[in-house]
Design an enzyme around this catalytic site. Structure first.
Site, PDB file in Angstrom:
ATOM      1  N   ASP A  81      44.536 -16.578 -17.020  1.00 40.14           N
ATOM      2  CA  ASP A  81      45.688 -17.412 -17.400  1.00 40.14           C
ATOM      3  C   ASP A  81      46.977 -16.605 -17.347  1.00 40.14           C
ATOM      4  O   ASP A  81      46.953 -15.371 -17.416  1.00 40.14           O
ATOM      5  CB  ASP A  81      45.503 -17.927 -18.840  1.00 40.14           C
TER       6      ASP A  81
HETATM    7  N1  URA Z   1      39.335 -17.712 -20.701  1.00 39.99           N
HETATM    8  C1  URA Z   1      40.594 -18.142 -21.001  1.00 39.99           C
HETATM    9  O1  URA Z   1      40.795 -18.986 -21.844  1.00 39.99           O
HETATM   10  N2  URA Z   1      41.599 -17.580 -20.303  1.00 39.99           N
HETATM   11  C2  URA Z   1      41.445 -16.609 -19.372  1.00 39.99           C
HETATM   12  O2  URA Z   1      42.437 -16.129 -18.790  1.00 39.99           O
HETATM   13  C3  URA Z   1      40.136 -16.183 -19.092  1.00 39.99           C
HETATM   14  C4  URA Z   1      39.086 -16.754 -19.780  1.00 39.99           C
END
Ligand code: URA
Length: 235
Positions: free
Chosen positions: A105
């Site tokens: 993310d």
């Molecule tokens: N899970 C999430 O919520 N975000 C990420 O970036 C990776 C795994």
């Protein structure tokens, strides 16, 4: 060309416009070289990284690239984005054709792998291969003993109509957990902690399979994977 493997006659015809029947003649005249040797079979399969020459003109000669990047917070795991800087924007011109194997993310940091090898990235991200991804997660509220069993049991996500695969949660300190996943559902870790109404403050990927984020790489830095890392990953 989209796929990574093609029959020789199709490859030559698509890249040069030469009619497929004529390719047989070129073959008989030994004018096509594959990795330096004259091609002999019309239906020989050409892989993405095979060198192909016709009359000494190179039609394909791509080297595989495998890159480890320390993704900083605030950079998007994408090749194009209208609003934010992408991880590709942060890399030099010789890495602009790479794609990402397993996103993070915008506000997550840590290990990102990029490559131009489609077969490798498919193997790495396919849930069937159960490649473990380890995350260090900092939470707003303290962890309790209820978390680990719930992560291990799996959680039902109604939007996708799936139950998450068994995940491991280890308590590192009151507000820090180490989570190991074998899949990568959308915002998976945030949603799993969301079940406990415990917001994720920091999310950092430490490793993918046997590949650990190199401790000397600062956020935004990158390096190519070593031969040893590539071999460990394919074991
Ligand atoms: N899970 C999430 O919520 N975000 C990420 O970036 C990776 C795994």
């Amino acid at each position: 060309m989209q796929s990574n493997k093609h029959r020789l006659d199709r490859f030559i015809s698509v890249t040069t416009g030469i009619n497929r029947k004529h390719v047989r003649l070129l073959l008989a005249q030994k004018r096509i070289l594959i990795n330096g040797d004259p091609a002999s079979e019309i239906n020989q399969v050409i892989g993405q990284f095979d060198k192909v020459e016709l009359d000494n003109q190179v039609l394909q000669n791509q080297k595989p690239i495998y890159l480890m990047v320390h993704k900083p917070v605030g950079v998007v795991s994408a090749t194009k984005d209208d609003r934010h800087k992408t991880i590709i924007d942060t890399l030099p011109s010789n890495y602009q054709d790479l794609h990402i194997c397993g996103r993070l993310d915008l506000n997550s940091s840590g290990l990102l792998l990029l490559t131009n090898d489609g077969q490798w990235s498919r193997a790495l991200t396919s849930p069937e291969n159960k490649i473990k991804k380890v995350y260090e997660v900092t939470l707003e509220n303290p962890l309790t003993e209820e978390y680990a069993p719930a992560f291990a049991k799996g959680m039902y996500f109604s939007y996708e109509d799936i139950t998450t695969r068994p995940a491991t949660l280890e308590v590192v300190s009151e507000n820090i957990a180490r989570v190991t996943l074998e899949e990568g559902r959308y915002h998976q870790i945030k949603r799993m902690f969301g079940r406990f109404r415990n917001p994720v403050i920091k999310l950092h990927r430490v490793s993918i399979g046997a590949i650990m984020l190199c401790s000397t790489l600062a956020p935004g830095e990158y390096r190519e994977l070593t031969q040893e890392e590539l071999e460990q990953l394919s074991k």
